[in-house]
Design a protein around this motif. Structure first.
Motif, PDB file in Angstrom:
ATOM      1  N   ILE A  99     -30.575  19.509  12.650  1.00  0.00           N
ATOM      2  CA  ILE A  99     -29.277  18.855  13.147  1.00  0.00           C
ATOM      3  C   ILE A  99     -29.030  19.223  14.275  1.00  0.00           C
ATOM      4  N   THR A 100     -29.980  20.296  14.851  1.00  0.00           N
ATOM      5  CA  THR A 100     -29.973  20.765  16.497  1.00  0.00           C
ATOM      6  C   THR A 100     -30.891  20.580  16.992  1.00  0.00           C
ATOM      7  N   ALA A 101     -32.150  20.517  16.379  1.00  0.00           N
ATOM      8  CA  ALA A 101     -33.420  20.169  16.585  1.00  0.00           C
ATOM      9  C   ALA A 101     -34.083  18.783  16.553  1.00  0.00           C
ATOM     10  N   PRO A 102     -34.081  18.039  17.278  1.00  0.00           N
ATOM     11  CA  PRO A 102     -34.417  16.630  17.325  1.00  0.00           C
ATOM     12  C   PRO A 102     -35.745  16.279  17.171  1.00  0.00           C
ATOM     13  N   THR A 304     -42.598   7.922  13.468  1.00  0.00           N
ATOM     14  CA  THR A 304     -42.442   9.002  13.623  1.00  0.00           C
ATOM     15  C   THR A 304     -42.419   9.663  13.377  1.00  0.00           C
ATOM     16  N   SER A 305     -42.318  10.320  11.625  1.00  0.00           N
ATOM     17  CA  SER A 305     -41.944  10.901  10.737  1.00  0.00           C
ATOM     18  C   SER A 305     -42.878  10.784  10.072  1.00  0.00           C
ATOM     19  N   THR A 311     -44.184  19.415  17.853  1.00  0.00           N
ATOM     20  CA  THR A 311     -42.554  21.005  18.932  1.00  0.00           C
ATOM     21  C   THR A 311     -41.415  19.924  19.298  1.00  0.00           C
ATOM     22  N   THR A 312     -40.632  20.941  18.880  1.00  0.00           N
ATOM     23  CA  THR A 312     -39.068  20.596  19.053  1.00  0.00           C
ATOM     24  C   THR A 312     -38.475  21.760  19.816  1.00  0.00           C
ATOM     25  N   THR A 322     -41.589  24.768  16.092  1.00  0.00           N
ATOM     26  CA  THR A 322     -42.660  23.528  15.445  1.00  0.00           C
ATOM     27  C   THR A 322     -41.891  22.639  14.319  1.00  0.00           C
ATOM     28  N   ALA A 323     -42.260  21.554  14.483  1.00  0.00           N
ATOM     29  CA  ALA A 323     -41.448  20.235  13.536  1.00  0.00           C
ATOM     30  C   ALA A 323     -42.151  20.427  13.050  1.00  0.00           C
TER      31      ALA A 323
END
Length: 396
Positions: A99-102, A304-305, A311-312, A322-323
């Protein structure tokens, strides 16, 4: 938010988010008298819907379309056609960490930066799920074009470094639905499938390309400069999610050709009309159709998913994170992109046919002022006994 409408006379306006209640589209400018039903639209949506093979997202969406307006007794009336597709299998929980980490290379940050908020479930409005609306509208456009002898076909001609040899229009019609990759060259399709499996097993994704061909478009469509056919096709194709390149004719290879090699001489056809010798121009000269087949290609980047660690940063907490995008995602886009590309070709060409006066914008039969048509609703033979009004014959 602007940018939700496509077309001049044949106008498509869409709404909906990936994990919202429903997707929807309104088609304005469809002439009256087109025979249309939900099954025709559904057939195109079934080619695009998720969960149709092992190389597509497992999201279980039936993408069942419901036509809400614009039809009477199975024919279009000339009024706006409204269609709705319900979202049945949205699972937003897996998107809460972003939500706040694109997510890397998504539209998360740019949407938030532009609007100060966004629908974050499944990517919201930026999700490729929105193309279901395009395919539904494109199904109507295809029906109109078919009545004018215009047909559109596309196929996956490249996945990663694997490229299919040139195939004919007939081969596209014969083979494109025979394999999950939607490549009209069966041997290459097998190699492509193996390569896709490799990337999927490694938790990664891969890009590819879609070639299309439009047959039957008359000469003289389009206008120079900003309303040229390639300019409008370019807008249509580069609107496709993940599109990074569009070309027609020789495309980028034109840089290798001398003028004397690229130029096409003229000859007379069997009707005594001038026609180019060859079609390196892709059916377009001066931005206007020549009457030859229109050929082009669209490049789509890798999805992209992906589940690989990336990293984000979280702008709310100030942390680097870490994403890992865990969910139901396609490892490759072109197989489901084929009906999307065909739809955008159809929407563009119908608009040009209307703008050029080749199709009457009011009615497909062209019989201006004629009211007693085969597709006009008929009066009942007898009024019901309990009807609040009645009409009786005064003939003796």
């Amino acid at each position: 938010m602007n940018g939700n409408e496509f077309g001049r006379l044949f106008r498509v306006t869409t709404f909906g988010e990936s994990h919202g209640e429903a997707m929807g589209v309104t088609v304005s400018g469809c002439p009256a008298g087109l025979e249309l039903d939900e099954e025709t639209v559904q057939a195109e949506l079934d080619r695009r819907k998720p969960g149709q093979s092992q190389i597509t997202t497992s999201r279980g969406e039936p993408d069942a379309v419901s036509i809400k307006s614009g039809l009477q007794d199975g024919y279009t009336t000339g009024t706006p056609i409204g269609m709705v597709i319900q979202n049945k299998d949205a699972r937003s929980g897996k998107y809460e960490p972003f939500i706040t980490a694109p997510r890397p290379s998504h539209g998360d940050f740019t949407y938030s930066a532009k609007f100060g908020t966004r629908n974050w479930g499944g990517g919201g409005r930026s999700s490729a799920r929105e193309t279901a609306n395009w395919v539904a509208a494109g199904a109507i456009a295809k029906q109109i074009l078919a009545s004018e002898g215009i047909e559109i076909r596309a196929h996956v001609n490249g996945i990663g470094e694997i490229e299919a040899p040139d195939v004919s229009f007939e081969e596209m019609g014969e083979h494109v639905e025979e394999n999950e990759v939607r490549c009209a060259h069966p041997e290459t399709a097998e190699r492509m499938r193996e390569k896709i499996d490799e990337y999927q097993e490694a938790g990664d994704s891969i890009g590819g390309s879609i070639a299309f061909e439009i047959r039957g478009a008359p000469r003289g469509l389009g206008a120079p400069r900003f309303d040229s056919v390639p300019a409008r096709l370019g807008q249509a194709m580069l609107s496709v999610p993940a599109a990074t390149s569009f070309e027609f004719g020789l495309g980028k290879e034109a840089r290798r050709y001398r003028g004397s090699e690229r130029n096409e001489d003229w000859k007379f056809d069997e009707n005594g009309d001038p026609v180019p010798v060859g079609n390196d121009h892709g059916g377009l000269q001066g931005g206007i159709t020549t009457g030859q087949a229109i050929r082009g290609e669209v490049i789509l980047h890798a999805p992209t998913s992906i589940p690989k660690e990336q990293t984000t940063v979280d702008w709310e907490t100030g942390e680097e994170k870490t994403a890992q995008v865990i969910g139901r995602h396609d490892p490759v886009l072109p197989p489901r992109g084929v009906p999307v590309v065909e739809a955008m070709c159809a929407l563009t060409m119908v608009d040009f046919m209307l703008l050029g006066g080749r199709i009457n914008p009011d009615r497909l039969d062209g019989n201006v002022g004629e009211y007693d048509t085969d597709y006009h609703p008929s009066s009942p033979e007898n009024d019901p006994a309990d009807a609040p009004t009645s009409a009786e014959s005064t003939d003796e």
